[in-house]
Design a protein around this motif. Structure first.
Motif, PDB file in Angstrom:
ATOM      1  N   CYS A  64       1.252  -1.085   0.026  1.00 22.65           N
ATOM      2  CA  CYS A  64       0.162  -0.276  -0.188  1.00 22.65           C
ATOM      3  C   CYS A  64       0.766   1.196   0.098  1.00 22.65           C
ATOM      4  O   CYS A  64       1.491   1.305   0.742  1.00 22.65           O
ATOM      5  CB  CYS A  64      -1.032  -0.386   1.210  1.00 22.65           C
ATOM      6  SG  CYS A  64      -2.158   1.423   1.456  1.00 22.65           S
ATOM      7  N   CYS A  68      -2.607   5.747   6.196  1.00 17.26           N
ATOM      8  CA  CYS A  68      -3.640   5.492   7.324  1.00 17.26           C
ATOM      9  C   CYS A  68      -3.369   5.206   8.815  1.00 17.26           C
ATOM     10  O   CYS A  68      -2.662   4.113   9.238  1.00 17.26           O
ATOM     11  CB  CYS A  68      -4.832   4.695   6.922  1.00 17.26           C
ATOM     12  SG  CYS A  68      -5.588   4.861   5.254  1.00 17.26           S
ATOM     13  N   CYS A  71      -4.354   1.564  10.280  1.00 20.08           N
ATOM     14  CA  CYS A  71      -4.203  -0.031   9.803  1.00 20.08           C
ATOM     15  C   CYS A  71      -2.997  -0.730   9.599  1.00 20.08           C
ATOM     16  O   CYS A  71      -1.694   0.082   9.459  1.00 20.08           O
ATOM     17  CB  CYS A  71      -4.615   1.143   8.181  1.00 20.08           C
ATOM     18  SG  CYS A  71      -4.824  -0.915   7.738  1.00 20.08           S
TER      19      CYS A  71
END
Ligand code: SF4
Length: 360
Positions: A64, A68, A71
């Motif tokens: 990714c 965030c 996460c």
């Protein structure tokens, strides 16, 4: 007493105001909770029936580019073993869904926007359509992209897209994400998805650090204003390797109750949308997803990712199903659904009735 509850719920179903929704979220009386979920369940039966749809979810990569704060697979977590399934592996799992008569599957991963990623998804969509003779419905859940990419993937065969706004409050969004992540951009993406022609799904973190009942009432109204077709939201569960997870004092019962209340309220307010009973509910209680169905959900997304990769896709702690293979899970879920007096609809896309009505 229960008449009073009925009246409040009736009023909310007809005219959901921010104040009503907030009062319901703040009400901690167990009797009211029972009345709320029962009422939502009745609306579910009337609007979408006793039908549950399985979407086999393939978590095909935990790489990714985003960060965030809540996460577990955020790019700054150095403790994650990163993986990416090959095209052959993904297609094998898609074939499993097809052979087991799942009507649809979900392709989910961390967010990337590079050309190789965009091309790979486009290729996979076309191949899945070929191997399933056009019968498997495909949902994508791969984050923020541009209009051209959304269009390409729609043309290649995806017809639903999940993009959680996470919170309707831009200020709260700012505390859950680094300043490089934009709430406005995410909202714009929901509009782009609609323009491409997708059935659009969104949702929230429920009970996130700093979130108030005022925010959650706003979340429900946001879904209504955005006119979403599908809702996927889950209680916030901390992950110890994240900035937010370390500071949060976690009460699983509170998170589960909030999660079920939000499902019930979304069903009462949005009525004919598809609502997922997410795995996060099951992480809080072994019967979490069944409780979700009882509170108004009608979609379950069984994990069909190869067991070898599941440990790598932990967005939060204690994610369940890490050792349960796709076949066992299907059998267990089917039994649980039947025990509720509902039916798993195999071989059917189970499209959002809300979307279909809008097309008429
Ligand atoms: S929530 Fe999604 S976009 Fe954010 S870090 Fe996790 S996988 Fe990436």
């Amino acid at each position: 007493m229960s008449m009073t509850y009925e009246n409040i719920l009736e009023k909310t179903a007809q005219n959901p105001t921010h104040a009503n929704l907030m009062a319901i979220l703040e009400n901690e009386d167990p009797g009211f909770f029972q009345a709320l979920t029962r009422y939502a369940y009745d609306i579910k039966i009337a609007e979408v029936g006793r039908h549950v749809y399985f979407r086999g979810i393939i978590e095909f990569s935990n790489i990714c580019t985003k960060d965030c704060y809540y996460c577990g697979i955020r790019k700054s977590n150095p403790l994650v073993n990163r993986y990416e399934l090959s095209e052959e592996e993904i297609l094998r799992e898609a074939r499993w869904c097809y052979d087991n008569h799942y009507g649809s599957l979900v392709l989910q991963s961390g967010e990337r926007r590079d050309p190789a990623f965009v091309d790979k998804i486009e290729y996979l969509l076309k191949e899945i359509k070929i191997l399933s003779k056009g019968t498997l419905g495909i949902t994508l859940s791969v984050g923020e992209q541009d209009q051209e990419t959304y269009d390409r993937w729609f043309q290649a065969g995806a017809h639903r897209y999940l993009l959680r706004i996470e919170t309707s409050n831009p200020d709260l969004y700012g505390t859950l994400h680094p300043s490089t992540h934009s709430w406005e951009e995410r909202k714009r993406c929901l509009g782009m998805l609609r323009r491409s022609g997708y059935q659009v799904g969104s949702g929230f973190l429920i009970g996130a650090p700093g979130q108030t009942p005022h925010d959650m009432a706003g979340d429900i109204l946001f879904l209504r204003e955005t006119d979403v077709d599908m809702v996927g939201m889950g209680p916030y569960i901390p992950h110890e390797e994240t900035p937010l997870g370390q500071a949060f004092s976690f009460d699983p019962i509170r998170q589960l109750t909030l999660g079920l209340k939000m499902i019930a309220l979304v069903r009462i307010v949005l009525k004919d949308v598809n609502i997922a009973a997410t795995t996060a509910l099951q992480a809080l209680s072994p019967a979490g997803r069944e409780l979700g169905l009882r509170a108004g959900a009608n979609i379950i997304m069984p994990n069909v990712t190869d067991l070898a990769y599941r440990r790598g896709y932990q967005l939060y702690n204690n994610k369940p199903g890490l050792d349960e293979n796709a076949r066992e899970q299907r059998v267990n879920l089917e039994q649980a659904v039947e025990a509720l007096g509902e039916k798993v609809c195999y071989g059917d896309w189970g499209d959002s009735l809300h979307f279909k009505k809008r097309q008429m």
